[in-house]
Design an enzyme around this catalytic site. Sequence first.
Site, PDB file in Angstrom:
ATOM      1  N   ARG A 164       0.809  -1.223   0.000  1.00 13.03           N
ATOM      2  CA  ARG A 164       0.000   0.000   0.000  1.00 13.03           C
ATOM      3  C   ARG A 164       0.847   1.280   0.000  1.00 13.03           C
ATOM      4  O   ARG A 164       0.460   2.288   0.596  1.00 13.03           O
ATOM      5  CB  ARG A 164      -0.940   0.035   1.207  1.00 13.03           C
ATOM      6  CG  ARG A 164      -2.018  -0.988   1.171  1.00 13.03           C
ATOM      7  CD  ARG A 164      -2.916  -0.767  -0.056  1.00 13.03           C
ATOM      8  NE  ARG A 164      -4.160  -1.475   0.126  1.00 13.03           N
ATOM      9  CZ  ARG A 164      -4.329  -2.763  -0.164  1.00 13.03           C
ATOM     10  NH1 ARG A 164      -3.341  -3.459  -0.681  1.00 13.03           N
ATOM     11  NH2 ARG A 164      -5.492  -3.336   0.034  1.00 13.03           N
ATOM     12  N   SER A 238     -10.537   0.345   3.355  1.00 11.82           N
ATOM     13  CA  SER A 238      -9.845   0.002   4.602  1.00 11.82           C
ATOM     14  C   SER A 238      -9.241   1.271   5.191  1.00 11.82           C
ATOM     15  O   SER A 238      -8.528   1.993   4.499  1.00 11.82           O
ATOM     16  CB  SER A 238      -8.684  -0.962   4.342  1.00 11.82           C
ATOM     17  OG  SER A 238      -9.134  -2.132   3.734  1.00 11.82           O
ATOM     18  N   GLU A 334      -4.165   3.606   6.631  1.00 12.86           N
ATOM     19  CA  GLU A 334      -3.830   3.470   5.213  1.00 12.86           C
ATOM     20  C   GLU A 334      -4.249   4.771   4.510  1.00 12.86           C
ATOM     21  O   GLU A 334      -3.657   5.201   3.527  1.00 12.86           O
ATOM     22  CB  GLU A 334      -4.608   2.281   4.637  1.00 12.86           C
ATOM     23  CG  GLU A 334      -4.283   2.008   3.192  1.00 12.86           C
ATOM     24  CD  GLU A 334      -5.368   1.210   2.488  1.00 12.86           C
ATOM     25  OE1 GLU A 334      -5.526   0.035   2.785  1.00 12.86           O
ATOM     26  OE2 GLU A 334      -6.041   1.798   1.629  1.00 12.86           O
TER      27      GLU A 334
HETATM   28  N1  EPU Z   1     -12.208 -10.280   9.271  1.00  8.17           N
HETATM   29  C1  EPU Z   1     -12.770 -10.200  10.517  1.00  8.17           C
HETATM   30  N2  EPU Z   1     -13.717  -9.226  10.737  1.00  8.17           N
HETATM   31  C2  EPU Z   1     -14.115  -8.370   9.754  1.00  8.17           C
HETATM   32  C3  EPU Z   1     -13.550  -8.486   8.470  1.00  8.17           C
HETATM   33  C4  EPU Z   1     -12.592  -9.449   8.248  1.00  8.17           C
HETATM   34  O1  EPU Z   1     -12.428 -10.951  11.428  1.00  8.17           O
HETATM   35  O2  EPU Z   1     -14.946  -7.503  10.033  1.00  8.17           O
HETATM   36  C5  EPU Z   1     -11.172 -11.307   9.035  1.00  8.17           C
HETATM   37  C6  EPU Z   1     -11.737 -12.500   8.300  1.00  8.17           C
HETATM   38  O3  EPU Z   1     -11.175 -13.671   8.842  1.00  8.17           O
HETATM   39  C7  EPU Z   1     -11.235 -12.330   6.887  1.00  8.17           C
HETATM   40  C8  EPU Z   1      -9.914 -11.602   7.101  1.00  8.17           C
HETATM   41  O4  EPU Z   1     -10.153 -10.763   8.248  1.00  8.17           O
HETATM   42  O5  EPU Z   1     -11.063 -13.549   6.279  1.00  8.17           O
HETATM   43  C9  EPU Z   1      -9.463 -10.773   5.938  1.00  8.17           C
HETATM   44  O6  EPU Z   1     -10.523  -9.911   5.546  1.00  8.17           O
HETATM   45  P1  EPU Z   1     -10.621  -9.367   4.035  1.00  8.17           P
HETATM   46  O7  EPU Z   1     -10.543 -10.483   3.070  1.00  8.17           O
HETATM   47  O8  EPU Z   1     -11.811  -8.476   3.961  1.00  8.17           O
HETATM   48  O9  EPU Z   1      -9.255  -8.586   3.856  1.00  8.17           O
HETATM   49  P2  EPU Z   1      -8.547  -7.404   4.661  1.00  8.17           P
HETATM   50  O10 EPU Z   1      -7.173  -7.833   4.996  1.00  8.17           O
HETATM   51  O11 EPU Z   1      -9.400  -6.910   5.802  1.00  8.17           O
HETATM   52  C10 EPU Z   1      -7.494  -6.393   2.507  1.00  8.17           C
HETATM   53  C11 EPU Z   1      -7.378  -5.040   1.889  1.00  8.17           C
HETATM   54  C12 EPU Z   1      -8.662  -4.680   1.142  1.00  8.17           C
HETATM   55  C13 EPU Z   1      -8.915  -5.733   0.077  1.00  8.17           C
HETATM   56  C14 EPU Z   1      -9.042  -7.096   0.779  1.00  8.17           C
HETATM   57  C15 EPU Z   1      -9.205  -8.240  -0.213  1.00  8.17           C
HETATM   58  C16 EPU Z   1      -5.814  -3.853   3.316  1.00  8.17           C
HETATM   59  C17 EPU Z   1      -5.605  -2.756   4.320  1.00  8.17           C
HETATM   60  N3  EPU Z   1      -7.073  -4.052   2.919  1.00  8.17           N
HETATM   61  O12 EPU Z   1      -8.484  -6.282   3.540  1.00  8.17           O
HETATM   62  O13 EPU Z   1      -8.436  -3.447   0.473  1.00  8.17           O
HETATM   63  O14 EPU Z   1     -10.107  -5.462  -0.647  1.00  8.17           O
HETATM   64  O15 EPU Z   1      -7.819  -7.363   1.542  1.00  8.17           O
HETATM   65  O16 EPU Z   1      -8.001  -8.494  -0.852  1.00  8.17           O
HETATM   66  O17 EPU Z   1      -4.840  -4.479   2.899  1.00  8.17           O
HETATM   67  C18 EPU Z   1      -8.629  -1.109   0.705  1.00  8.17           C
HETATM   68  O18 EPU Z   1      -7.392  -1.079   0.687  1.00  8.17           O
HETATM   69  O19 EPU Z   1      -9.319  -0.053   0.813  1.00  8.17           O
HETATM   70  C19 EPU Z   1      -9.304  -2.388   0.656  1.00  8.17           C
HETATM   71  C20 EPU Z   1     -10.610  -2.519   0.763  1.00  8.17           C
END
Ligand code: EPU
Length: 338
Positions: A164, A238, A334
């Site tokens: 990022r 995020s 971020e």
């Molecule tokens: N989870 C929870 N609670 C929640 C949401 C998620 O416990 O409310 C756990 C779940 O186990 C889930 C894991 O966190 O499997 C990962 O969640 P998610 O797949 O939504 O990914 P993230 O790491 O929270 C990142 C990016 C997103 C991107 C997704 C999918 C960052 C900061 N964020 O989120 O990017 O869409 O992966 O690849 O790296 C953005 O940057 O604005 C953004 C939305």
Amino acid sequence: MNIKQNHSLKKYNTFNIEAKADYFVELSSEADVFSLINSDILKNNEILIIGGGCNILFVNDFKGLVVKVANKGIEKIKEDKENVYLRVAAGEDWDSFVKYCVNNNYYGAENLSLIPGCVGSCVVQNIGAYGVELKNVFYELTAYDIFSGDKTVFDKQKCEFGYRKSIFKNKTFSKYLIFSVVFKLSKKQNFVLDYGNIKQEIEKLSGSKLNVKILRDVVCKIRNSKLPDITQIGSAGSFFKNPFVSFDKFFEIKKKYPEIVAYKIKDNLYKLSAAWMVDKCGWKGKRFGDAGVYEKQALVIVNYGNATGKEIYNLSKEIQKSVFEKFNIQLQPEVIII
Ligand code: EPU
């Protein structure tokens, strides 16, 4: 080029925060860039360059000149057996570009479908989703140093891409105006399907059939089910980055919370899910006036209507504090806070 004074930024940030800029200008051509570089307002003011305003939180009015890059266009500049090279204007909408690639069977960007923002700001941020980062399809970009007027081409290495981030986000923020970006897309399919529930969703949607359009549909479906529609609810996706920690730190948390969501990056490096930590602190779905934590994704802070930048910022500070108290981890935003 038309420089406006005391201009509202509400339309130009997806958090929908009311803030004002002393000066505001939209650039749509190279001629506009040159006019700006030669203007006194540029020389005498602090500068903030924005694209879609999808990753910015305005806590205060901006005492200076906001420059919105709004040039448009996609042009094929080169093609060989394996790849196609597309020059894309920095002000082009990112998802329209992804759609263009998918419709033409140019592969590599499909996992980055539906990410809000302009092409230039997506580079600054090295956006990523579902196992792919923008740097995977990046070739080079052309930028202007807005103070000297010099035009520079940055290749992938010069951009210093990281999780990022890029050289444009940290070291040279608002010094370079990214004007156009060349992407290198593949003419052969090589899908990345390992992230989360992508494979199960493909199965559900189309059985064993898979092509780039189906993959884009699946990514859009997953995003729509978890993330707010920014045309309805203000947000910047995020709010925090996922933190990277040592094995010892990861193990210390895992002992107390065996269910922790974490990913091993290499031997002594683990990425922890910030969403999981924020969720564990009980924030998901909480609302304070019009500022809140999205009910389906704890990493997303939202403006339900008339929240101020300060209210969103204060909520983010409270979240940081509680995550620190529970896990001894300092979450980093971020989102760029102005
Ligand atoms: N989870 C929870 N609670 C929640 C949401 C998620 O416990 O409310 C756990 C779940 O186990 C889930 C894991 O966190 O499997 C990962 O969640 P998610 O797949 O939504 O990914 P993230 O790491 O929270 C990142 C990016 C997103 C991107 C997704 C999918 C960052 C900061 N964020 O989120 O990017 O869409 O992966 O690849 O790296 C953005 O940057 O604005 C953004 C939305």
